[in-house]
Scaffold this motif. Structure first.
Motif, short mmCIF file in Angstrom:
data_model
loop_
_atom_site.label_atom_id
_atom_site.label_comp_id
_atom_site.label_asym_id
_atom_site.label_seq_id
_atom_site.Cartn_x
_atom_site.Cartn_y
_atom_site.Cartn_z
N ARG A 190 48.82 32.08 44.07
CA ARG A 190 49.64 31.70 42.91
C ARG A 190 51.12 31.94 43.21
O ARG A 190 51.98 31.14 42.84
CB ARG A 190 49.23 32.49 41.67
CG ARG A 190 47.85 32.17 41.12
CD ARG A 190 47.47 33.08 39.96
NE ARG A 190 48.29 32.83 38.78
CZ ARG A 190 49.11 33.72 38.23
NH1 ARG A 190 49.24 34.93 38.75
NH2 ARG A 190 49.81 33.42 37.16
N GLU A 218 53.97 30.78 40.78
CA GLU A 218 53.33 31.03 39.49
C GLU A 218 53.26 32.54 39.28
O GLU A 218 52.80 33.27 40.15
CB GLU A 218 51.93 30.43 39.44
CG GLU A 218 51.89 28.92 39.56
CD GLU A 218 50.47 28.38 39.55
OE1 GLU A 218 49.55 29.15 39.20
OE2 GLU A 218 50.29 27.21 39.91
N GLY A 219 53.69 33.01 38.12
CA GLY A 219 53.70 34.44 37.87
C GLY A 219 54.90 35.10 38.51
O GLY A 219 55.61 34.52 39.34
N ARG A 278 52.94 39.86 33.49
CA ARG A 278 53.39 38.61 34.08
C ARG A 278 53.13 38.54 35.58
O ARG A 278 53.47 37.55 36.23
CB ARG A 278 54.88 38.41 33.79
CG ARG A 278 55.15 38.04 32.34
CD ARG A 278 56.64 37.87 32.09
NE ARG A 278 57.25 39.09 31.57
CZ ARG A 278 58.55 39.22 31.32
NH1 ARG A 278 59.38 38.22 31.58
NH2 ARG A 278 59.03 40.35 30.83
N PRO A 319 46.99 38.35 36.01
CA PRO A 319 46.41 37.75 34.81
C PRO A 319 45.50 38.72 34.05
O PRO A 319 44.72 39.47 34.65
CB PRO A 319 45.60 36.57 35.35
CG PRO A 319 46.24 36.23 36.65
CD PRO A 319 46.71 37.54 37.22
N TYR A 349 41.71 39.08 34.71
CA TYR A 349 41.13 39.92 35.76
C TYR A 349 40.60 41.24 35.18
O TYR A 349 39.63 41.81 35.71
CB TYR A 349 42.16 40.21 36.85
CG TYR A 349 42.48 39.02 37.72
CD1 TYR A 349 41.78 37.82 37.60
CD2 TYR A 349 43.49 39.07 38.67
CE1 TYR A 349 42.08 36.72 38.39
CE2 TYR A 349 43.79 37.99 39.48
CZ TYR A 349 43.08 36.82 39.33
OH TYR A 349 43.38 35.74 40.12
#
Length: 379
Positions: A263, A268-269, A321, A324, A327
């Motif tokens: 990610r 992402e993140g 952030r 996720p 998890y």
């Protein structure tokens, strides 16, 4: 989360972690004011400016501490050294792995930290595969053998961050000792000994347990393990295979860290530290990012947490952030052999909702310490 540097998540996380680990708002503000413009250039650019500004604050506090020592004011000196360590350690964490002078800065962190130790805390060395893992041991103020928590850090924190967090104090207040360890891939073990991280974390868990059972002040039937951030992978993995542990805590679930890396390749993140990929390769002892991404798929708890057969606590921020929230649920749902599995999600309304609760760290620390004490006492 409090954002001193609007739009710069990584720098803001460092500020918030500092303030929630004993930093003072006035001191942090004085260090940060000169680097507001540098923060606007992004998370990587300007980290040398960050170090210079926070080193200046460290120098000021060390001077005050030395004056307090000369006057015989040992408590005041210790408090000043503790804050100086906190500031310099956070600034060192922000540098690139190859930054000039980084190792010298960290050596200074180590020196300051030992001057900041509260009574009952000492430096120890854990035998590990022909060398040692550096650690700090906080002895609970009780008569006779005490239960103990092993505390592990994550991708970019150190045992000095663990000390600054004050979690060991929360445990000590409940009659529990604490062993704060620089695991392979972190802190002193990485910086000064070249020990890199590995998937089979039970190897260094066994070393920690071996060390503790050899201490007369430890109740060897009540040894627990807590890991934060990447430690949310390290600790559950270890507890699945090191069967002398009595309980385990994931302070931030990290069920599939390999997927998180994929990610992050796609932006992402958020990332926890500047100069991210350089840092990650350093931690794991790799030099090729493409090969590392394939390797990182193994940093995964599928098929692992099912083997945890002791009480298991998972704490996670609803607004994390970096990792996720899903998890945390995955680890909880798969830990079917645990006789007591608890999932605690921290919400924006109460705080501690960011990564490992850094926006309200004492709130998570107290919750974890209470849970650990309850389990050790059979409540």
């Amino acid at each position: 989360m409090f954002e001193y540097f609007p739009g710069n998540y990584v720098w803001n996380l460092g500020v918030v972690a500092t303030l929630n680990s004993g930093g003072l708002i006035d001191e942090v503000d004085r260090a940060c004011r000169p680097i507001k413009e540098a923060a606007q250039r992004g998370e990587d650019a300007g980290t040398a400016d960050f170090l210079a500004a926070w080193t200046a604050l460290t120098d000021q506090l060390v001077g005050q501490a030395e004056e307090a020592e000369a006057a015989g004011h040992t408590r005041t000196a210790r408090q000043l050294y503790a804050r100086a360590t906190n500031y310099l350690c956070q600034a060192e964490r922000m540098q690139s792995a190859s930054a000039p002078g980084r190792l010298d800065t960290y050596r200074r962190v180590l020196s300051l930290q030992e001057k900041a130790f509260a009574p009952g805390v000492s430096r120890v060395e854990i035998p590990y595969e022909g060398t040692t893992l550096p650690a700090y041991f906080s002895a609970a103020p009780v008569d006779g053998p005490a239960p103990v928590m092993i505390m592990w850090n994550g991708l970019d924190s150190t045992k000095e961050h663990m000390y600054s967090s004050g979690h060991w104090e929360e445990l000590a207040a409940r009659g529990i000792s604490c062993l704060m360890v620089d695991c392979p891939g972190s802190g002193e073990a990485l910086r000064l000994q070249g020990l890199t991280a590995r998937v089979d974390t039970e190897a260094w868990a066994s070393a920690c347990v071996d060390y503790l059972v050899g201490r007369s002040d430890v109740d060897s039937s009540r040894i627990g393990l807590v890991g934060w951030s990447l430690g949310g992978y390290y600790a559950p993995r270890a507890a699945a295979f090191e069967k002398r542990l009595a309980l385990v805590v994931a302070w931030g679930a990290n069920h599939d860290w390999g997927a998180v890396q994929r990610r992050r390749l796609e932006r992402e993140g958020e990332r926890p530290v500047p100069h991210y990929w350089e840092h990650v390769l350093w931690v794991w002892g790799h030099d090729d990012l493409t090969e590392f991404i394939d390797f990182a798929d193994a940093v995964n708890l599928d098929g692992v947490v099912e083997k945890i057969d002791v009480p298991f606590l998972i704490c996670h921020g609803e607004n994390d952030r970096q990792i996720p929230l899903a998890y945390a649920h995955r680890s909880y749902e798969q830990a079917t052999a645990s006789p007591r599995r608890d999932l605690r999600i921290f919400t924006p309304a109460e705080g501690a909702t960011e990564h490992i609760g850094l926006d309200h760290l004492p709130h998570v620390s107290s919750y974890v310490a209470d849970w650990v004490a309850d389990v050790f006492e059979g409540r």
